[in-house]
Design a protein around this motif. Sequence first.
Motif, short mmCIF file in Angstrom:
data_model
loop_
_atom_site.label_atom_id
_atom_site.label_comp_id
_atom_site.label_asym_id
_atom_site.label_seq_id
_atom_site.Cartn_x
_atom_site.Cartn_y
_atom_site.Cartn_z
N UNK A 158 0.86 -1.19 0.00
CA UNK A 158 0.00 0.00 0.00
C UNK A 158 0.89 1.23 0.00
N UNK A 159 0.62 2.14 -0.92
CA UNK A 159 1.30 3.43 -0.93
C UNK A 159 0.52 4.35 -0.01
N UNK A 160 1.15 4.82 1.04
CA UNK A 160 0.49 5.64 2.05
C UNK A 160 0.71 7.13 1.85
N UNK A 161 1.80 7.49 1.17
CA UNK A 161 2.13 8.90 0.99
C UNK A 161 3.01 9.04 -0.24
N UNK A 162 2.75 10.08 -1.01
CA UNK A 162 3.60 10.41 -2.15
C UNK A 162 3.52 11.93 -2.34
N UNK A 163 4.67 12.58 -2.31
CA UNK A 163 4.72 14.03 -2.54
C UNK A 163 6.16 14.40 -2.92
N UNK A 164 6.32 15.62 -3.39
CA UNK A 164 7.65 16.10 -3.77
C UNK A 164 7.90 17.50 -3.20
N UNK A 165 7.84 17.62 -1.86
CA UNK A 165 8.17 18.93 -1.30
C UNK A 165 9.65 19.21 -1.56
N UNK A 166 9.96 20.46 -1.76
CA UNK A 166 11.35 20.86 -2.01
C UNK A 166 11.93 20.25 -3.28
N UNK A 167 11.06 19.70 -4.15
CA UNK A 167 11.52 19.13 -5.41
C UNK A 167 12.11 17.73 -5.29
N UNK A 168 11.90 17.07 -4.15
CA UNK A 168 12.42 15.73 -3.92
C UNK A 168 11.24 14.77 -3.74
N UNK A 169 11.28 13.65 -4.44
CA UNK A 169 10.21 12.67 -4.35
C UNK A 169 10.31 11.85 -3.06
N UNK A 170 9.25 11.90 -2.26
CA UNK A 170 9.17 11.13 -1.02
C UNK A 170 7.98 10.18 -1.09
N UNK A 171 8.17 8.97 -0.59
CA UNK A 171 7.13 7.95 -0.59
C UNK A 171 7.11 7.26 0.77
N UNK A 172 5.94 6.86 1.20
CA UNK A 172 5.81 5.98 2.35
C UNK A 172 4.92 4.84 1.89
N UNK A 173 5.40 3.64 2.05
CA UNK A 173 4.65 2.45 1.64
C UNK A 173 4.75 1.40 2.73
N UNK A 174 3.77 0.54 2.76
CA UNK A 174 3.76 -0.56 3.72
C UNK A 174 3.56 -1.86 2.96
N UNK A 175 4.42 -2.82 3.20
CA UNK A 175 4.29 -4.16 2.60
C UNK A 175 4.13 -5.14 3.76
N UNK A 176 3.08 -5.93 3.70
CA UNK A 176 2.90 -6.96 4.76
C UNK A 176 2.20 -8.16 4.19
#
Length: 161
Positions: free
Chosen positions: A143-161
């Motif tokens: 599951x992808x929980x978060x995706x954004x590019x603040x400050x021009x950098x791609x950040x992701x939070x995902x959970x695999x279970x």
Amino acid sequence: MSLGRAEPDADAPGPCLPLSLAVGAWLLDRAGWTGPVRGLSAGSDRDRRANHGDGARTAGSADRVALLVLGDGSARRNLKAPGYLDERAERVDADLARALGRTDDGTFLPSLDAALARDLMISGRSPWQVLDGAADGARLTGRLLYEAAPYGVGYFVASWS
């Protein structure tokens, strides 16, 4: 739980950690984790086979293994990004987000080209390939929980279970 420090300090005991491992240790400490911890730093120049192998060995090291994997997407998403704008960055980060959000087709994680990752300043290529190796054959749900590019950098939070 203490893995070490991110910055050298002559008065503090223990080893100095790479920043990614120090952040991971801090996150685990904030979450109240009290179990055993082992750190693995997967540098950007490592090849897919070495990363995948480390992941498989890590997954096989105990009956139950949890991974906290840290890595950034592109640092070239806009004009103010650390690497300035690269038109390819948004598409590649979108592919990364899709791959991190599902585990049934992880074809992009292992195949992300090292030269492209270097061009786009993607620090997550090797760590995500370690994750892919650890998850190989485990039939996990992502599951992808978060995706954004603040400050021009791609950040992701995902959970695999």
